[in-house]
Every structure is written in C-alpha cells, then in structure tokens.
Design a protein around this motif. Structure first.
Motif, mmCIF file in Angstrom:
data_model
loop_
_atom_site.group_PDB
_atom_site.id
_atom_site.type_symbol
_atom_site.label_atom_id
_atom_site.label_comp_id
_atom_site.label_asym_id
_atom_site.label_seq_id
_atom_site.Cartn_x
_atom_site.Cartn_y
_atom_site.Cartn_z
ATOM 1 N N VAL A 40 0.848 -1.200 0.000
ATOM 2 C CA VAL A 40 0.000 0.000 0.000
ATOM 3 C C VAL A 40 0.881 1.247 0.000
ATOM 4 O O VAL A 40 0.672 2.164 -0.798
ATOM 5 C CB VAL A 40 -0.961 0.013 1.215
ATOM 6 C CG1 VAL A 40 -1.625 1.379 1.376
ATOM 7 C CG2 VAL A 40 -2.006 -1.086 1.082
ATOM 8 N N PHE A 41 1.879 1.285 0.882
ATOM 9 C CA PHE A 41 2.740 2.459 0.963
ATOM 10 C C PHE A 41 3.644 2.601 -0.255
ATOM 11 O O PHE A 41 4.050 3.716 -0.598
ATOM 12 C CB PHE A 41 3.552 2.455 2.260
ATOM 13 C CG PHE A 41 2.729 2.907 3.433
ATOM 14 C CD1 PHE A 41 2.482 4.254 3.637
ATOM 15 C CD2 PHE A 41 2.163 1.986 4.296
ATOM 16 C CE1 PHE A 41 1.698 4.691 4.697
ATOM 17 C CE2 PHE A 41 1.375 2.408 5.358
ATOM 18 C CZ PHE A 41 1.144 3.753 5.560
ATOM 19 N N GLN A 42 3.929 1.497 -0.939
ATOM 20 C CA GLN A 42 4.703 1.564 -2.183
ATOM 21 C C GLN A 42 3.803 1.870 -3.376
ATOM 22 O O GLN A 42 4.272 1.930 -4.510
ATOM 23 C CB GLN A 42 5.445 0.245 -2.423
ATOM 24 C CG GLN A 42 6.541 -0.009 -1.429
ATOM 25 C CD GLN A 42 7.155 -1.394 -1.594
ATOM 26 O OE1 GLN A 42 6.543 -2.321 -2.146
ATOM 27 N NE2 GLN A 42 8.371 -1.538 -1.105
ATOM 28 N N GLU A 43 2.503 2.013 -3.114
ATOM 29 C CA GLU A 43 1.490 2.329 -4.118
ATOM 30 C C GLU A 43 1.414 1.289 -5.233
ATOM 31 O O GLU A 43 1.134 1.598 -6.385
ATOM 32 C CB GLU A 43 1.728 3.739 -4.691
ATOM 33 C CG GLU A 43 1.613 4.805 -3.635
ATOM 34 C CD GLU A 43 1.798 6.213 -4.172
ATOM 35 O OE1 GLU A 43 2.073 6.381 -5.382
ATOM 36 O OE2 GLU A 43 1.655 7.154 -3.368
ATOM 37 N N ARG A 44 1.643 0.006 -4.864
ATOM 38 C CA ARG A 44 1.520 -1.100 -5.817
ATOM 39 C C ARG A 44 0.123 -1.701 -5.807
ATOM 40 O O ARG A 44 -0.248 -2.412 -6.734
ATOM 41 C CB ARG A 44 2.541 -2.193 -5.486
ATOM 42 C CG ARG A 44 3.969 -1.768 -5.679
ATOM 43 C CD ARG A 44 4.974 -2.885 -5.423
ATOM 44 N NE ARG A 44 4.385 -4.160 -5.104
ATOM 45 C CZ ARG A 44 4.787 -4.960 -4.114
ATOM 46 N NH1 ARG A 44 5.796 -4.611 -3.346
ATOM 47 N NH2 ARG A 44 4.197 -6.108 -3.890
ATOM 48 N N VAL A 45 -0.636 -1.433 -4.732
ATOM 49 C CA VAL A 45 -1.979 -2.004 -4.595
ATOM 50 C C VAL A 45 -2.965 -0.936 -4.150
ATOM 51 O O VAL A 45 -2.581 0.103 -3.619
ATOM 52 C CB VAL A 45 -2.012 -3.179 -3.581
ATOM 53 C CG1 VAL A 45 -1.126 -4.329 -4.015
ATOM 54 C CG2 VAL A 45 -1.664 -2.713 -2.177
ATOM 55 N N GLU A 46 -4.220 -1.257 -4.376
ATOM 56 C CA GLU A 46 -5.322 -0.418 -3.905
ATOM 57 C C GLU A 46 -6.057 -1.221 -2.828
ATOM 58 O O GLU A 46 -6.331 -2.409 -3.005
ATOM 59 C CB GLU A 46 -6.258 -0.152 -5.080
ATOM 60 C CG GLU A 46 -7.529 0.565 -4.735
ATOM 61 C CD GLU A 46 -8.425 0.679 -5.958
ATOM 62 O OE1 GLU A 46 -9.651 0.708 -5.759
ATOM 63 O OE2 GLU A 46 -7.915 0.727 -7.083
ATOM 64 N N VAL A 68 -6.902 -6.515 -1.134
ATOM 65 C CA VAL A 68 -6.198 -5.515 -1.944
ATOM 66 C C VAL A 68 -6.221 -5.962 -3.401
ATOM 67 O O VAL A 68 -6.327 -7.163 -3.693
ATOM 68 C CB VAL A 68 -4.731 -5.292 -1.493
ATOM 69 C CG1 VAL A 68 -4.673 -4.714 -0.091
ATOM 70 C CG2 VAL A 68 -3.901 -6.560 -1.615
ATOM 71 N N ALA A 69 -6.119 -4.991 -4.305
ATOM 72 C CA ALA A 69 -6.043 -5.277 -5.742
ATOM 73 C C ALA A 69 -4.768 -4.663 -6.287
ATOM 74 O O ALA A 69 -4.434 -3.513 -5.959
ATOM 75 C CB ALA A 69 -7.251 -4.699 -6.468
#
Length: 186
Positions: A40-46, A68-69
């Motif tokens: 999430v913090f690496q912005e790889r998932v929503e 998460v997606a």
C-alpha cells in the motif's frame, strides 16, 4: 469450508489482480498483513476492503486491509511453471493409476531408464505403492493403465481445477471476489 466474520489469525489479506479476480485459487492468493501494508505504501496495490483492526505508527493510524487489488495487471495466460505442486494440481491430487489421494510422488510414464524425460507430457502423480509396483516399466507392461494421460495444462485450467479445492476458511469480506458455492454459517 467455513466463512468467518471475525478476522482470521494473522490478519491475512486476499490479493486480487487488477481485474479484481484472485491471482490464484489454489493456493488462494493471500499475503500477510505486513506485506500488504508495505505494498500500500509503495502504491503497488489499492485497498478494496479493510478489517476493523486499527494499527498505528507515530505519525499515522489506519485499518488493516482485508482485500487488496494490484494496480498493474498480471497476465494469467502465461504458461504455468512445471512444479511438483502444479503436476499434483493438474492431476487433482490423485494417483493416476489407482485414484488414491495420499502419499503422492512423481512418476515418469516412460521410465527415465528408457529415455523418459521430466516433462508435463511424461509425468503423473502416483501414490508410492503404485510407483513402486510400476517400477522401471511402461504402464502397459505393469498392467497399470493410466486414468488420464499427462498433458501440459494452461494457467486457466490450473485455476479452474484449483477452484475445486476451497480453503478451510474465508473471511466474509472476501466473498464478493471468490467464486465457490458458499453457504454462510449462522
């Protein structure tokens, strides 16, 4: 299979592809909550759904994700890796000589001693007693016909077979993204 309303031990997170389908059904694509938070913090998932559990750091507080997606789609049509697990999954965790589901091993249909190779088309799941009985012979020589001929499955086929083996539990927040016939327990 049991559907739980309380979070499972360890706070596992269901991981969906960018099209909101699970990356795999068997094993079910789940991450630890720590890996999910990092993604999430690496912005790889929503984050699609969360548990009621609040976690805090010195500067932020947030609810733990339950689903998460991925933001980038992973192609599911790639050829599946040739692994022991995938062979067993293709053969539905059953001996291809007697149908037993215990004590499974690899068996070379054309024995290695006779030029057989370790490929999708020459390997089947076999229980230890059948593998020992067949030995270094061809199935017809051992009078042990195969239940199904070995073949190279597609990733899609392995996904479909994996749906036949639902996990022991599912969190209720995962149900909208999984495709099993599920009955909620009262």
């Amino acid at each position: 299979m049991q559907v739980v309303r309380h979070p499972p031990a360890g706070w596992p997170v269901l991981v969906l592809n960018a099209d909101y389908r699970p990356l795999s059904y068997y094993p079910l694509s789940i991450w630890s909550w720590e890996d999910a938070v990092k993604a999430v913090f690496q912005e790889r998932v929503e984050v699609v759904s969360t548990y009621d559990k609040l976690v805090r750091s010195p500067s932020i507080a947030f609810r733990l994700p339950s689903v998460v997606a991925l933001k980038a789609y992973i192609d599911q049509n790639r050829a599946p890796a040739f692994t022991r697990f995938n062979v067993f999954l293709r053969d539905q965790f059953a001996c291809q000589y007697c149908g037993a589901g215990r004590d499974l091993t690899f068996d070379h249909v054309r024995p290695r001693s006779r030029g057989g190779r370790t490929t999708w088309e020459n390997i089947v799941a076999a229980c230890s007693p059948c593998n020992l009985k067949k030995g270094g012979r061809f199935p017809r020589e051992a009078q042990m016909p195969l239940l199904r001929e070995p073949y190279r499955p597609s990733a899609y086929e392995l996904q479909e077979i994996g749906r036949r083996f639902p996990p022991h539990f599912l969190h209720e927040s995962w149900l909208d993204y999984l495709y099993w016939d599920i009955e909620l327990e009262p």
